[in-house]
Design an enzyme around this catalytic site. Structure first.
Site, short mmCIF file in Angstrom:
data_model
loop_
_atom_site.label_atom_id
_atom_site.label_comp_id
_atom_site.label_asym_id
_atom_site.label_seq_id
_atom_site.Cartn_x
_atom_site.Cartn_y
_atom_site.Cartn_z
N LYS A 202 14.07 50.72 -70.80
CA LYS A 202 13.29 51.93 -71.12
C LYS A 202 13.52 52.98 -70.05
CE LYS A 202 9.26 49.81 -73.40
NZ LYS A 202 9.39 50.52 -74.67
N LYS B 150 0.20 39.84 -79.13
CA LYS B 150 1.45 40.04 -78.36
C LYS B 150 1.09 40.07 -76.88
CE LYS B 150 4.88 43.67 -77.33
NZ LYS B 150 5.50 44.95 -77.74
N ARG C 48 2.66 47.70 -68.44
CA ARG C 48 1.85 46.57 -67.96
C ARG C 48 0.79 46.20 -69.00
NH1 ARG C 48 -0.18 51.12 -65.61
NH2 ARG C 48 -2.43 51.42 -65.55
N ARG D 217 8.13 41.81 -81.79
CA ARG D 217 8.27 41.13 -83.08
C ARG D 217 8.92 39.76 -82.91
NH1 ARG D 217 11.59 46.16 -85.28
NH2 ARG D 217 10.31 47.11 -83.66
N LEU E 181 -7.83 43.29 -68.20
CA LEU E 181 -6.54 42.59 -68.31
C LEU E 181 -5.40 43.58 -68.53
CD1 LEU E 181 -7.68 39.61 -70.57
CD2 LEU E 181 -6.83 39.41 -68.22
N1 BES Z 1 5.95 47.88 -76.27
C1 BES Z 1 6.77 48.76 -76.97
C2 BES Z 1 6.01 49.71 -77.88
C3 BES Z 1 5.07 50.66 -77.22
C4 BES Z 1 5.49 51.93 -76.90
C5 BES Z 1 3.75 50.32 -77.00
C6 BES Z 1 4.60 52.83 -76.32
C7 BES Z 1 2.88 51.22 -76.43
C8 BES Z 1 3.30 52.47 -76.10
C9 BES Z 1 7.76 47.98 -77.86
O1 BES Z 1 8.15 46.76 -77.36
C10 BES Z 1 8.98 48.82 -78.01
O2 BES Z 1 9.56 49.16 -77.03
N2 BES Z 1 9.32 49.15 -79.24
C11 BES Z 1 10.44 49.97 -79.51
C12 BES Z 1 11.08 49.48 -80.79
C13 BES Z 1 12.41 50.12 -81.08
C14 BES Z 1 13.43 49.71 -80.05
C15 BES Z 1 12.83 49.71 -82.47
C16 BES Z 1 9.95 51.40 -79.67
O3 BES Z 1 8.89 51.62 -80.23
O4 BES Z 1 10.65 52.30 -79.22
ZN ZN Z 2 6.75 45.80 -76.09
ZN ZN Z 3 9.80 46.84 -76.02
#
Ligand code: BES
Ligand code: ZN
Ligand code: ZN
Length: 458
Positions: A228, A216, A237, A302, A144
């Site tokens: 990003k 999640k 993904r 979150r 998945l």
């Molecule tokens: N899905 C990401 C976190 C993530 C990053 C998972 C790399 C696996 C590998 C999450 O949604 C995210 O982007 N979090 C941000 C939070 C920040 C904006 C406070 C992060 O970690 O940069």
């Molecule tokens: Zn995320």
């Molecule tokens: Zn994110």
């Protein structure tokens, strides 16, 4: 085997080169008429056992690694069927074989040789079978997670699990539930959000309070308007890894007929930028009426979990465990060595830790200090801000503190799996790719909850 055969084989092995190192393997041809090709693997010290500093059972890890290496070597030789020695722990041997041979090549024209495995002349077929089921659970999560986001959309994810178990709800129900935080994440995408709810009733007592697992389920995380950077964005993904591991562990619990009741929840959607997407500074309202200022649309996990956690409380669960690829900061903190666990319950921590020592898919406890709570409750426009006010500092901890604002249950744990989401070569018995971690630890944890009596003591 006859003792003369063993002696002869020991001679062949010792004269074939240096002693086999732990986890390494060597192939022998033509030594037995029924087995034209034999992979001999190094298991290390059989007495290694549980290691206090590594927080795992070294013997089991060595078996997983060695069997995986041997099976893969034979697969490369296009051997179609492998009989595996139980190595003194048939469950670990089966895990090594099934995890090591897994490869996501559905979308390639040239596929790896399909290898079937079987336990070689050992009494412990129960252990072997259990190992196969545990590994297949993790492989379902890997499938998945690895599959591209245009194949595993929220709807396709739900349909895949539905074929095995479930029930799912669509936008109208989500709106009815006033899940404003979840809906705010899905708004920028053309793909409709799905809320997946799984019920497994394995306990002989149907009224036994369930274990609640929440995952999640962002099937693609572009970051939304807080877009990003492009390099490695494809890895997002797998931002539904929490949903994948939670659902896979419930499918596995059902296959094992564990005598526990489990409810799984997965808010599934994409996080995309568009004219309809949530904008930095927007304020949304979660299911429990709390308002959230969304200063960074990339901190979306979150938000979807907040609503799912609120909803989950309505089942009066005995314990809540949520699993999420939540923060890059978690990866910075622990890398891929262990899943970070933030919990308000020493009991729950002990259960999770105990399970992870057995599976080798480790957990490590992280703090839930008020220090972090203050950084997310100080918002200019709303009750909460979705990012900590000192931005990057303690990012995994501020995210956990945010989730805690949606929890009233006494036994809750948040597992941040961002660091263990993918494997390069750190876990030797998993190929490069999405890891499906920590599915086996979740299954072992659920198995440890039965018989039911243990929990009520707390
Ligand atoms: N899905 C990401 C976190 C993530 C990053 C998972 C790399 C696996 C590998 C999450 O949604 C995210 O982007 N979090 C941000 C939070 C920040 C904006 C406070 C992060 O970690 O940069
Ligand atoms: Zn995320
Ligand atoms: Zn994110």
């Amino acid at each position: 085997m006859h003792s003369w055969l063993i002696n002869w084989f020991c001679y062949v092995l010792s004269s074939s080169g240096p002693a086999l190192k732990t986890g390494k393997s060597r192939i022998f041809y033509g030594i037995h008429k029924d087995f034209p090709c034999v992979a001999v693997v190094g298991l290390g010290k059989t007495s290694a056992g549980v290691c206090g500093s590594e927080n795992w059972d070294t013997s089991k890890e060595n078996i997983r690694q060695a069997v995986s290496a041997g099976c893969r070597l034979l697969q490369d030789l296009e051997v179609k069927h492998v009989e595996v020695d139980g190595c003194g722990d048939a469950q670990s041997a089966a895990e090594g074989a099934a995890l090591g041979l897994f490869q996501y090549d559905q979308l390639k024209s040239k596929k790896k040789t399909k290898v079937t495995t079987q336990l070689h002349r050992s009494a412990d077929s129960v252990g072997w079978q259990k190992g196969v089921v545990y590994a297949e659970g993790q492989n379902l999560a890997r499938l998945l997670m690895e599959a591209p986001a245009n194949h595993i959309t929220p709807t396709a994810f739900a349909n895949t699990i539905e074929e095995k178990l479930a029930l799912h709800a669509e936008r109208a129900w989500i709106e009815e539930q006033q899940m404003g935080a979840f809906l705010s994440v899905s708004k920028g995408s053309e793909e409709p959000p799905v809320f997946l709810e799984l019920h497994y009733n394995g306990s002989p007592d149907s009224k036994q309070a369930p274990l609640l697992l929440v995952g999640k389920g962002i099937t693609f995380d572009s970051g939304g308007i807080s877009l990003k950077p492009s390099p490695s964005m494809d890895a997002m993904r797998a931002d539904m890894g929490g949903a994948a591991t939670v659902c896979a562990s419930i499918v596995t619990a059902a296959a094992l007929k564990l005598p526990v009741n489990i409810i799984g929840l997965a808010p599934l959607c994409e996080n995309m930028p568009s004219g309809k997407a949530t904008k930095p500074g927007d304020v949304v309202m979660a299911r429990n009426g709390k308002t959230i200022q969304v200063d960074n649309t990339d901190a979306e996990g979150r938000l979807v979990l907040a609503d799912a956690l609120c909803y989950g409380h309505s089942f009066n669960p005995r314990a809540i465990v949520n699993v999420a690829t939540l923060t890059g900061a978690m990866d910075v903190a622990l890398g891929s060595a262990a899943t970070g666990v933030f919990t308000n319950s020493d009991w729950l921590w002990e259960q999770l830790h105990k399970a992870s020592v057995v599976t080798g898919d480790r957990v490590w406890r992280m703090p839930l200090f008020q220090h972090y709570t203050r950084q997310v409750t100080d918002s200019q426009l709303a009750d909460l801000n979705n990012i900590g006010k000192y931005s990057r500092s303690g990012g995994a901890c501020t995210a956990a503190a945010f989730l805690r604002e949606f929890v009233t249950a006494p036994h809750w744990a948040h597992l941040d799996i961002a660091g263990v989401m993918s494997n390069k070569d750190e876990v030797p018995y998993l190929r490069k790719g999405m890891s499906g971690r920590p599915t086996r630890t979740l299954v072992e944890f659920a198995a440890g909850l039965s018989p039911a009596t243990k929990l009520e003591a707390h």
